[in-house]
Design a protein around this motif. Structure first.
Motif, short mmCIF file in Angstrom:
data_model
loop_
_atom_site.label_atom_id
_atom_site.label_comp_id
_atom_site.label_asym_id
_atom_site.label_seq_id
_atom_site.Cartn_x
_atom_site.Cartn_y
_atom_site.Cartn_z
N LEU A 99 0.83 -1.20 0.00
CA LEU A 99 0.00 0.00 0.00
C LEU A 99 0.86 1.25 0.00
O LEU A 99 0.54 2.24 -0.67
CB LEU A 99 -0.92 -0.02 1.23
CG LEU A 99 -1.81 1.22 1.42
CD1 LEU A 99 -2.74 1.38 0.22
CD2 LEU A 99 -2.61 1.10 2.71
N ARG A 100 1.97 1.20 0.75
CA ARG A 100 2.85 2.36 0.80
C ARG A 100 3.43 2.66 -0.58
O ARG A 100 3.48 3.82 -0.99
CB ARG A 100 3.99 2.10 1.79
CG ARG A 100 4.95 3.27 1.95
CD ARG A 100 6.01 2.96 2.99
NE ARG A 100 6.93 4.07 3.16
CZ ARG A 100 7.95 4.06 3.99
NH1 ARG A 100 8.20 2.99 4.75
NH2 ARG A 100 8.75 5.11 4.09
N ALA A 101 3.85 1.61 -1.29
CA ALA A 101 4.40 1.81 -2.63
C ALA A 101 3.34 2.34 -3.58
O ALA A 101 3.61 3.20 -4.42
CB ALA A 101 4.99 0.51 -3.15
N ALA A 102 2.12 1.82 -3.46
CA ALA A 102 1.03 2.29 -4.33
C ALA A 102 0.71 3.75 -4.06
O ALA A 102 0.48 4.53 -5.00
CB ALA A 102 -0.21 1.42 -4.11
N THR A 103 0.71 4.14 -2.78
CA THR A 103 0.43 5.53 -2.42
C THR A 103 1.51 6.47 -2.95
O THR A 103 1.22 7.54 -3.49
CB THR A 103 0.32 5.67 -0.89
OG1 THR A 103 -0.72 4.81 -0.41
CG2 THR A 103 0.02 7.11 -0.50
N ALA A 104 2.78 6.05 -2.81
CA ALA A 104 3.89 6.87 -3.30
C ALA A 104 3.84 7.00 -4.82
O ALA A 104 4.09 8.08 -5.38
CB ALA A 104 5.22 6.25 -2.87
N SER A 105 3.53 5.90 -5.50
CA SER A 105 3.45 5.93 -6.97
C SER A 105 2.34 6.86 -7.43
O SER A 105 2.51 7.63 -8.39
CB SER A 105 3.24 4.51 -7.50
OG SER A 105 3.13 4.51 -8.90
N ALA A 106 1.19 6.80 -6.75
CA ALA A 106 0.06 7.66 -7.12
C ALA A 106 0.40 9.12 -6.90
O ALA A 106 0.03 9.99 -7.69
CB ALA A 106 -1.18 7.27 -6.33
N ALA A 107 1.11 9.42 -5.80
CA ALA A 107 1.48 10.80 -5.51
C ALA A 107 2.43 11.34 -6.57
O ALA A 107 2.30 12.49 -7.01
CB ALA A 107 2.12 10.89 -4.13
N ARG A 199 5.73 20.04 -0.67
CA ARG A 199 6.31 18.72 -0.91
C ARG A 199 5.67 17.71 0.03
O ARG A 199 5.32 18.01 1.17
CB ARG A 199 7.82 18.77 -0.70
CG ARG A 199 8.55 19.62 -1.72
CD ARG A 199 10.06 19.47 -1.60
NE ARG A 199 10.77 20.31 -2.53
CZ ARG A 199 11.06 19.95 -3.79
NH1 ARG A 199 10.70 18.76 -4.22
NH2 ARG A 199 11.70 20.78 -4.60
N ILE A 200 5.54 16.50 -0.46
CA ILE A 200 5.02 15.40 0.34
C ILE A 200 6.20 14.61 0.86
O ILE A 200 6.90 13.95 0.08
CB ILE A 200 4.08 14.50 -0.49
CG1 ILE A 200 2.92 15.32 -1.06
CG2 ILE A 200 3.55 13.35 0.36
CD1 ILE A 200 2.01 14.53 -1.99
N GLY A 201 6.45 14.67 2.16
CA GLY A 201 7.59 13.96 2.73
C GLY A 201 8.89 14.55 2.23
O GLY A 201 9.03 15.76 2.05
N THR A 202 9.86 13.67 1.99
CA THR A 202 11.18 14.12 1.56
C THR A 202 11.46 13.79 0.10
O THR A 202 12.57 13.97 -0.37
CB THR A 202 12.27 13.45 2.42
OG1 THR A 202 12.15 12.02 2.29
CG2 THR A 202 12.12 13.84 3.88
N ALA A 205 7.42 14.15 -4.79
CA ALA A 205 5.99 14.40 -4.93
C ALA A 205 5.60 15.74 -4.31
O ALA A 205 6.13 16.15 -3.27
CB ALA A 205 5.19 13.28 -4.28
N VAL A 206 4.69 16.45 -4.97
CA VAL A 206 4.16 17.71 -4.46
C VAL A 206 2.64 17.66 -4.50
O VAL A 206 2.05 16.86 -5.23
CB VAL A 206 4.66 18.92 -5.28
CG1 VAL A 206 6.16 19.09 -5.17
CG2 VAL A 206 4.25 18.79 -6.75
#
Length: 249
Positions: A99-107, A199-202, A205-206
């Protein structure tokens, strides 16, 4: 240029660890060797060895500040090379494994920085809006119209340099071109500086803030890329209108 020299250069990015470093550095910021080691999941000594090779080849530039050593992509041409290579990859067929990878990819697909300009759906949407507003022309490549040049000066864009003012950059998620060059960098810097993007995290993604959604809508009209339909941050900025820039819709 000889075939062996080209093969050696291409081999620098054929290593997965070095490729991870370069993709991470597409965020336009400087990273320490330790940060890159943690990102790629390798030992610090291994990261240092890879970084020496990338710096020696001119792909990365090194900067020391106190006891810390930072590296960044050498220049916009290196960023363009990496992004162009990524755009030639076939679309991912297998879904992300977590799920984490999917969320990062979508962002990343929704909006990200490509070195110093905007990419993803957001970058393409801004590019389309600039063209629709008569500020950008794609009739013979990418070029700003006279109205676009005047509009960009309102954003405090730097004076002309050897870097192209406007050029197309093939987006590896959208498979369409977004605006790069000095103009793309100025727009990205302006949106981030005013708090209209965060920015989202480090990573790269923005996300559009509520005040950014209002500002972009005022400038270009509504679009899914900066509306609640595509998701935006609850973070807001005290600056709700572009200083010195009137609506161009």
């Amino acid at each position: 240029m000889t075939a062996p020299a080209l093969a050696r250069f291409a081999g620098l990015l054929a290593d997965e660890t070095r490729a991870r470093f370069c993709l991470a550095l597409l965020d336009g910021r400087a990273w320490t060797a330790g940060e890159l080691a943690g990102h790629a999941g390798v030992a610090p000594a291994t990261a240092t060895e890879h970084l020496h090779k990338l710096v020696a080849a001119g792909l990365l530039a090194e900067q020391r500040q106190g006891r810390h050593r930072y590296v960044r992509l050498a220049d916009p041409r290196v960023a363009q090379l990496i992004e162009d290579l990524a755009a030639h990859l076939p679309p991912r067929s297998a879904p992300p494994r977590s799920l984490r990878a999917a969320t990062a990819s979508a962002a990343l697909a929704r909006g990200r920085t490509c070195y110093d300009h905007l990419a993803g759906r957001l970058g393409v949407a801004v590019t389309d809006a600039l063209e629709g507003s008569g500020l950008l022309s794609r009739s013979a490549g990418f070029s700003l119209t006279p109205a676009g040049v005047a509009w960009l000066s309102e954003l405090g864009a730097p004076p002309p340099s050897r870097r192209p003012l406007a050029r197309g950059c093939l987006d590896w998620t959208e498979r369409r071109e977004h605006l790069a060059g000095a103009a793309g960098a100025a727009i990205c810097r302006h949106l981030l500086g005013n708090g209209w993007l965060v920015r989202i995290g480090t990573g790269r993604a923005v996300r559009v803030t509520r005040s950014g959604a209002a500002a972009l809508t005022d400038l270009f009209g509504p679009a899914a890329a900066w509306s609640a339909r595509d998701g935006f941050s609850n973070t807001s900025s005290a600056m709700d209108a572009p200083p010195g820039v009137e609506s161009v819709k």
